[in-house]
Scaffold this motif. Structure first.
Motif, PDB file in Angstrom:
ATOM      1  N   UNK A  26       1.940  19.219 -21.824  1.00 29.07           N
ATOM      2  CA  UNK A  26       0.827  19.224 -20.882  1.00 29.07           C
ATOM      3  C   UNK A  26      -0.202  18.195 -21.316  1.00 29.07           C
ATOM      4  N   UNK A  27      -0.732  17.486 -20.349  1.00 25.76           N
ATOM      5  CA  UNK A  27      -1.813  16.534 -20.602  1.00 25.76           C
ATOM      6  C   UNK A  27      -3.136  17.280 -20.479  1.00 25.76           C
ATOM      7  N   UNK A  28      -3.959  17.200 -21.508  1.00 23.31           N
ATOM      8  CA  UNK A  28      -5.234  17.909 -21.508  1.00 23.31           C
ATOM      9  C   UNK A  28      -6.377  16.914 -21.706  1.00 23.31           C
ATOM     10  N   UNK A  29      -7.528  17.270 -21.179  1.00 24.46           N
ATOM     11  CA  UNK A  29      -8.694  16.388 -21.276  1.00 24.46           C
ATOM     12  C   UNK A  29      -9.342  16.505 -22.645  1.00 24.46           C
ATOM     13  N   UNK A  53      -1.998  15.214 -25.576  1.00 19.77           N
ATOM     14  CA  UNK A  53      -0.780  15.884 -25.128  1.00 19.77           C
ATOM     15  C   UNK A  53      -0.535  17.121 -25.978  1.00 19.77           C
ATOM     16  N   UNK A  54      -0.296  18.242 -25.313  1.00 19.64           N
ATOM     17  CA  UNK A  54       0.053  19.482 -26.005  1.00 19.64           C
ATOM     18  C   UNK A  54       1.547  19.738 -25.842  1.00 19.64           C
ATOM     19  N   UNK A  55       2.226  19.996 -26.947  1.00 16.21           N
ATOM     20  CA  UNK A  55       3.616  20.444 -26.919  1.00 16.21           C
ATOM     21  C   UNK A  55       3.589  21.952 -27.124  1.00 16.21           C
ATOM     22  N   UNK A  56       3.903  22.680 -26.074  1.00 18.61           N
ATOM     23  CA  UNK A  56       3.773  24.147 -26.072  1.00 18.61           C
ATOM     24  C   UNK A  56       5.055  24.800 -26.564  1.00 18.61           C
ATOM     25  N   UNK A  57       5.038  25.210 -27.825  1.00 18.84           N
ATOM     26  CA  UNK A  57       6.157  25.946 -28.433  1.00 18.84           C
ATOM     27  C   UNK A  57       5.694  27.337 -28.841  1.00 18.84           C
ATOM     28  N   UNK A  58       4.822  27.909 -28.028  1.00 20.55           N
ATOM     29  CA  UNK A  58       4.109  29.128 -28.425  1.00 20.55           C
ATOM     30  C   UNK A  58       4.883  30.418 -28.214  1.00 20.55           C
ATOM     31  N   UNK A  59       6.073  30.350 -27.600  1.00 24.00           N
ATOM     32  CA  UNK A  59       6.742  31.594 -27.245  1.00 24.00           C
ATOM     33  C   UNK A  59       7.219  32.378 -28.465  1.00 24.00           C
ATOM     34  N   UNK A  60       7.778  31.687 -29.434  1.00 25.32           N
ATOM     35  CA  UNK A  60       8.289  32.404 -30.600  1.00 25.32           C
ATOM     36  C   UNK A  60       8.540  31.427 -31.736  1.00 25.32           C
ATOM     37  N   UNK A  61       8.838  31.954 -32.926  1.00 26.25           N
ATOM     38  CA  UNK A  61       9.058  31.077 -34.081  1.00 26.25           C
ATOM     39  C   UNK A  61       9.821  31.788 -35.176  1.00 26.25           C
ATOM     40  N   UNK A  62      10.717  31.051 -35.811  1.00 26.28           N
ATOM     41  CA  UNK A  62      11.349  31.439 -37.069  1.00 26.28           C
ATOM     42  C   UNK A  62      11.469  30.169 -37.894  1.00 26.28           C
ATOM     43  N   UNK A  63      11.872  30.230 -39.151  1.00 23.50           N
ATOM     44  CA  UNK A  63      11.888  29.012 -39.971  1.00 23.50           C
ATOM     45  C   UNK A  63      12.707  27.871 -39.372  1.00 23.50           C
ATOM     46  N   UNK A  64      13.849  28.168 -38.793  1.00 22.97           N
ATOM     47  CA  UNK A  64      14.697  27.114 -38.243  1.00 22.97           C
ATOM     48  C   UNK A  64      14.054  26.473 -37.014  1.00 22.97           C
ATOM     49  N   UNK A 108      -7.099  24.434 -19.702  1.00 24.47           N
ATOM     50  CA  UNK A 108      -8.178  24.620 -18.729  1.00 24.47           C
ATOM     51  C   UNK A 108      -8.958  23.328 -18.533  1.00 24.47           C
ATOM     52  N   UNK A 109      -9.544  23.119 -17.355  1.00 28.34           N
ATOM     53  CA  UNK A 109     -10.480  21.996 -17.179  1.00 28.34           C
ATOM     54  C   UNK A 109     -11.616  22.139 -18.188  1.00 28.34           C
ATOM     55  N   UNK A 110     -12.151  21.042 -18.694  1.00 22.57           N
ATOM     56  CA  UNK A 110     -13.179  21.112 -19.748  1.00 22.57           C
ATOM     57  C   UNK A 110     -14.323  22.076 -19.448  1.00 22.57           C
ATOM     58  N   UNK A 111     -14.810  22.101 -18.213  1.00 19.36           N
ATOM     59  CA  UNK A 111     -15.945  22.971 -17.902  1.00 19.36           C
ATOM     60  C   UNK A 111     -15.581  24.446 -17.909  1.00 19.36           C
ATOM     61  N   UNK A 112     -14.287  24.747 -17.790  1.00 23.05           N
ATOM     62  CA  UNK A 112     -13.849  26.143 -17.757  1.00 23.05           C
ATOM     63  C   UNK A 112     -13.453  26.664 -19.136  1.00 23.05           C
ATOM     64  N   UNK A 113     -13.400  25.788 -20.112  1.00 22.05           N
ATOM     65  CA  UNK A 113     -13.000  26.214 -21.456  1.00 22.05           C
ATOM     66  C   UNK A 113     -14.113  26.975 -22.144  1.00 22.05           C
ATOM     67  N   UNK A 114     -13.734  27.948 -23.001  1.00 24.60           N
ATOM     68  CA  UNK A 114     -14.757  28.595 -23.837  1.00 24.60           C
ATOM     69  C   UNK A 114     -15.411  27.548 -24.734  1.00 24.60           C
ATOM     70  N   UNK A 115     -16.670  27.680 -24.978  1.00 26.00           N
ATOM     71  CA  UNK A 115     -17.384  26.720 -25.821  1.00 26.00           C
ATOM     72  C   UNK A 115     -17.052  26.957 -27.273  1.00 26.00           C
ATOM     73  N   UNK A 150      -3.207  28.177 -23.366  1.00 23.55           N
ATOM     74  CA  UNK A 150      -3.847  28.438 -22.074  1.00 23.55           C
ATOM     75  C   UNK A 150      -5.275  27.891 -22.038  1.00 23.55           C
ATOM     76  N   UNK A 151      -5.998  28.049 -23.131  1.00 26.23           N
ATOM     77  CA  UNK A 151      -7.366  27.549 -23.185  1.00 26.23           C
ATOM     78  C   UNK A 151      -7.402  26.024 -23.162  1.00 26.23           C
ATOM     79  N   UNK A 152      -6.503  25.400 -23.903  1.00 28.15           N
ATOM     80  CA  UNK A 152      -6.482  23.939 -23.956  1.00 28.15           C
ATOM     81  C   UNK A 152      -6.169  23.329 -22.591  1.00 28.15           C
TER      82      UNK A 152
END
Length: 287
Positions: free
Chosen positions: A140-143, A150-161, A277-284, A273-275
């Motif tokens: 995802x391209x973020x401001x 650019x964010x690479x979203x690998x947030x679903x799960x993780x193990x060492x491999x 968001x449009x800049x004005x909608x992000x938590x400060x 999810x926060x990243x």
């Protein structure tokens, strides 16, 4: 394949392999077991398949003995190009998701198509149309303040491999201008007594990825942070995904590439999810 996922519930990785091998008991005598020839538990799994009465074992991988094997792999930032031998048929194809691990998945898929006597050419063409899913490598391209990252979203799960695989993708990512490679890594859950060692052992993969900044998120990631700091790498520690957001936001630059990965329970999806968001909608950020 077999890896140290859910290790907390098993005495050893071999026990994980044995549990996965139980599926062979559901195959009829004329069934086909498709196995990863490169996995270190291959011989164990193959023996279990034969003991279950499986009549045919079809293998895939890079190993020269594999029935479906990659002969040449060229890894690019967003895709891979592969030359493979599929049981005597030479194929050249692209995989539309980056990373060597996805090449292995593609070889496994082609092995299944061959086992079913399907159309290998059509299957190879379809692999080029693959795209990463949310939480599984989607980009995802973020401001940022003066451009975008650019964010690479690998947030679903993780193990060492899977962590090592995602870090290799980050290492292949191209930054722009003064952009950097940033790894925001959350705890890997369900690793049992091996948890501290497994987190610390990710240090070599982070170093190989040439990460410019690491935000180690969660109590288990402290083991990684300590190793990286000792190696002279720039690493911050955050208690949770909210803390990672606070650490990351004031440091974002135009051209950065940010990998976000962790077990689902670590809450890294919330950070993504926060990243996005449009800049004005992000938590400060309090920083």
């Amino acid at each position: 394949t077999v890896a140290s996922a859910h290790r907390e519930f098993f005495d050893s990785e071999e026990a994980i392999a044995d549990a996965k091998a139980e599926i062979f008991t559901g195959l009829p005598p004329d069934g086909i077991a498709v196995l990863n020839r490169d996995n270190r538990h291959f011989e164990r799994l193959a023996a279990q398949a034969r003991n279950a009465g499986v009549g045919h074992i079809l293998t895939f991988g890079i190993d020269g003995a594999a029935d479906v094997r990659a002969q040449d792999i060229v890894l690019h930032e967003t895709l891979s190009c592969v030359a493979a031998d599929v049981a005597g048929t030479r194929l050249f194809f692209k995989v539309g998701i980056p990373g060597r691990h996805w090449v292995m998945n593609a070889l496994g898929a082609l092995a299944v198509v061959h086992a079913l006597d399907g159309d290998l050419s059509l299957a190879a063409l379809a692999l080029a149309e693959l795209r990463p899913l949310a939480g599984r490598g989607a980009r995802a391209r973020i401001a940022t303040k003066r451009g975008h990252a650019t964010v690479i979203d690998e947030s679903y799960n993780a193990n060492p491999e899977s962590m090592r695989a995602a870090l290799a993708v980050l290492g292949a990512a191209q930054t722009r201008g003064s952009g950097r490679r940033i790894a925001v890594l959350g705890d890997m859950m369900e690793l049992g007594a091996d948890a501290t060692r497994a987190h610390g052992d990710l240090a070599s993969a982070v170093i190989a990825a040439k990460a410019d900044l690491v935000i180690a998120t969660g109590p288990l990631m402290r083991a990684l942070a300590e190793r990286l700091i000792a190696a002279g790498m720039r690493c911050l520690m955050a208690a949770d995904a909210d803390g990672a957001y606070e650490a990351l936001m004031p440091r974002l630059r135009d051209g950065d590439v940010i990998l976000v990965k962790g077990s689902n329970a670590s809450g890294m999806q919330r950070l993504v999810d926060r990243l996005k968001l449009p800049p004005r909608a992000r938590p400060r950020s309090d920083d």
